[in-house]
Design an enzyme around this catalytic site. Structure first.
Site, PDB file in Angstrom:
ATOM      1  N   TYR A 148       0.838  -1.190   0.000  1.00 15.15           N
ATOM      2  CA  TYR A 148       0.000   0.000   0.000  1.00 15.15           C
ATOM      3  C   TYR A 148       0.881   1.251   0.000  1.00 15.15           C
ATOM      4  O   TYR A 148       0.617   2.212   0.709  1.00 15.15           O
ATOM      5  CB  TYR A 148      -0.905   0.011   1.235  1.00 15.15           C
ATOM      6  CG  TYR A 148      -1.754  -1.226   1.428  1.00 15.15           C
ATOM      7  CD1 TYR A 148      -2.094  -2.041   0.366  1.00 15.15           C
ATOM      8  CD2 TYR A 148      -2.217  -1.569   2.694  1.00 15.15           C
ATOM      9  CE1 TYR A 148      -2.890  -3.168   0.555  1.00 15.15           C
ATOM     10  CE2 TYR A 148      -3.022  -2.689   2.888  1.00 15.15           C
ATOM     11  CZ  TYR A 148      -3.346  -3.487   1.811  1.00 15.15           C
ATOM     12  OH  TYR A 148      -4.126  -4.599   2.004  1.00 15.15           O
ATOM     13  N   PHE A 245      -7.610  -7.549  12.668  1.00 21.27           N
ATOM     14  CA  PHE A 245      -8.180  -8.756  13.269  1.00 21.27           C
ATOM     15  C   PHE A 245      -7.213  -9.489  14.192  1.00 21.27           C
ATOM     16  O   PHE A 245      -7.602 -10.398  14.905  1.00 21.27           O
ATOM     17  CB  PHE A 245      -8.783  -9.704  12.228  1.00 21.27           C
ATOM     18  CG  PHE A 245      -7.888 -10.152  11.102  1.00 21.27           C
ATOM     19  CD1 PHE A 245      -6.558 -10.456  11.280  1.00 21.27           C
ATOM     20  CD2 PHE A 245      -8.430 -10.309   9.829  1.00 21.27           C
ATOM     21  CE1 PHE A 245      -5.759 -10.902  10.245  1.00 21.27           C
ATOM     22  CE2 PHE A 245      -7.648 -10.756   8.771  1.00 21.27           C
ATOM     23  CZ  PHE A 245      -6.303 -11.052   8.986  1.00 21.27           C
ATOM     24  N   HIS A 263      -3.606 -18.319   4.089  1.00 25.10           N
ATOM     25  CA  HIS A 263      -2.354 -18.618   3.378  1.00 25.10           C
ATOM     26  C   HIS A 263      -1.321 -17.495   3.494  1.00 25.10           C
ATOM     27  O   HIS A 263      -0.174 -17.666   3.089  1.00 25.10           O
ATOM     28  CB  HIS A 263      -2.640 -18.942   1.909  1.00 25.10           C
ATOM     29  CG  HIS A 263      -2.900 -17.749   1.030  1.00 25.10           C
ATOM     30  ND1 HIS A 263      -2.796 -17.817  -0.345  1.00 25.10           N
ATOM     31  CD2 HIS A 263      -3.264 -16.471   1.315  1.00 25.10           C
ATOM     32  CE1 HIS A 263      -3.071 -16.627  -0.865  1.00 25.10           C
ATOM     33  NE2 HIS A 263      -3.368 -15.810   0.107  1.00 25.10           N
ATOM     34  N   ASP A 264      -1.713 -16.337   4.051  1.00 30.48           N
ATOM     35  CA  ASP A 264      -0.771 -15.229   4.214  1.00 30.48           C
ATOM     36  C   ASP A 264       0.203 -15.437   5.365  1.00 30.48           C
ATOM     37  O   ASP A 264       1.279 -14.838   5.368  1.00 30.48           O
ATOM     38  CB  ASP A 264      -1.530 -13.926   4.527  1.00 30.48           C
ATOM     39  CG  ASP A 264      -2.319 -13.408   3.349  1.00 30.48           C
ATOM     40  OD1 ASP A 264      -1.991 -13.741   2.213  1.00 30.48           O
ATOM     41  OD2 ASP A 264      -3.299 -12.654   3.583  1.00 30.48           O
ATOM     42  N   ASN A 310       4.697 -17.709  -4.555  1.00 29.02           N
ATOM     43  CA  ASN A 310       4.314 -16.297  -4.534  1.00 29.02           C
ATOM     44  C   ASN A 310       4.162 -15.796  -3.106  1.00 29.02           C
ATOM     45  O   ASN A 310       4.560 -14.673  -2.775  1.00 29.02           O
ATOM     46  CB  ASN A 310       3.006 -16.109  -5.303  1.00 29.02           C
ATOM     47  CG  ASN A 310       2.730 -14.658  -5.636  1.00 29.02           C
ATOM     48  OD1 ASN A 310       3.569 -13.964  -6.185  1.00 29.02           O
ATOM     49  ND2 ASN A 310       1.539 -14.188  -5.289  1.00 29.02           N
TER      50      ASN A 310
END
Length: 355
Positions: A148, A245, A263-264, A310
């Site tokens: 970001y 969260f 998956h992060d 990735n």
């Protein structure tokens, strides 16, 4: 004997090499505005005309356009020995920015962020961590600052998530009958989330189940951007809640949806998040995970295998097998775990909180 029949001709390896060229051609044509120009003018154009309007070289433009023809992204027609180019149905539907099904933001995110990190895949393999510091000069602990790093990049990323969820998300939502869940919390924040961000799948959920309400919980800057660009006053059954969260309270709900969230993160952070979701889940409620599933025998699918890499270069987590997701949910209190392979990009895992 043709090259494809010659055992000494490594066609498969050449195809893999060409995969890099293919993606860069598509990304570059999007970035330069080739498809948008042809769509806006609504008529076939010559190479010289396209180059003049895009301020590019005629020779380079000609090579790019012919490659796009070979990839079925453009059509070509010869008139008086001069080539005229126009969009195909594929590019009109998915690569023109103004199309309702556009994948343009995904192309821009990949070329400006993902590909830069992928240059350092060998280092990521050696070190076992993401490559934001090498790619952008941002600490590996500050993942959001890399993704970001400007409002333009945030909007691009959210648009990327929006187009993916519009195309792929509905199949995961349709994997189970979710009509008994009326109050839904979409924990759609942090990195590569499909459901949060723009609220696309929240919209799909309330469309499929008109009596439901969905609260999308996301980071403050993401919520503020969603209000400006993605969520309108017409979305009356969708509420936006600013919060983290991991550190802030999670509202009570019948169903929690976490799409491309688990998956992060590391196992430790996954346990923390899922336990919080379990505590806030009403008895008889459930959690729905939407993820790309790896085969138990490590044989594929190749899309999930590549995306696991990735996640290495861009985040902290990885893709997992059905049994690994089942264990995660079970360890956090959920029971009656069900897994549905959709045959599309994303699969679905449902875990219930018993009465």
């Amino acid at each position: 004997m043709s090259s494809t029949e010659d055992p000494d001709y490594p066609q498969q390896l050449l195809n893999y090499r060409d995969g890099f060229f293919v993606s860069k051609v598509m990304f570059t044509a999007c970035e330069l505005g080739v498809f948008d120009l042809l769509h806006e003018l609504g008529e076939p154009l010559t190479t010289a005309n396209i180059a003049s309007r895009l301020c590019t070289s005629v020779d380079g433009t000609d090579r790019l356009l012919t490659a796009c023809v070979g990839l079925k992204l453009l059509k070509v027609e010869l008139k008086n020995d001069e080539a005229y180019y126009s969009n195909t149905d594929l590019s009109t539907t998915y690569l023109v920015k103004s199309s309702p099904k556009t994948m343009y933001p995904m192309m821009i995110f990949c070329t400006n962020t993902a590909y830069i990190c992928w240059q350092f895949l060998p280092q990521a393999i050696r070190e076992g961590k993401n490559q934001h510091e090498r790619a952008f000069g941002v600490s590996s602990e500050d993942l959001f600052d890399a993704l970001y790093r400007s409002e333009e990049m945030l909007v691009t990323f959210m648009g990327f998530m929006d187009c993916i969820s519009n195309i792929c998300g509905k199949y995961a939502l349709q994997a189970f009958d979710l009509s008994m869940f009326h109050t839904v919390c979409d924990l759609g924040e942090k990195l590569f989330c499909v459901i949060g961000c723009s609220g696309s799948i929240a919209k799909q959920f309330v469309s499929s189940y008109p009596g439901s309400t969905v609260t999308v919980m996301d980071l403050p800057k993401v919520i503020q951007t969603a209000k400006r660009y993605f969520i309108t006053d017409k979305d009356q059954h969708i509420a936006l809640l600013e919060g983290d969260f991991f550190t802030d309270p999670i509202p009570e709900a019948d169903l929690f949806i976490l799409s491309s969230i688990i998956h992060d993160w590391t196992e430790e952070k996954c346990h923390l998040l899922l336990k919080k979701a379990y505590q806030s889940c009403r008895p008889g409620g459930a959690v729905l995970l939407i993820e790309e599933l790896l085969n138990e025998d490590k044989s594929g699918p190749v899309g999930a295998q590549l995306f696991s890499l990735n996640m290495l270069v861009l985040a902290e987590g990885r893709e997992r097998t059905p049994s690994e997701y089942t264990k995660l949910l079970t360890d956090c209190g959920f029971r009656d775990i069900q897994v549905k392979v959709t045959g599309k990009r994303f699969d679905a895992i449902l875990g219930r909180k018993l009465q």
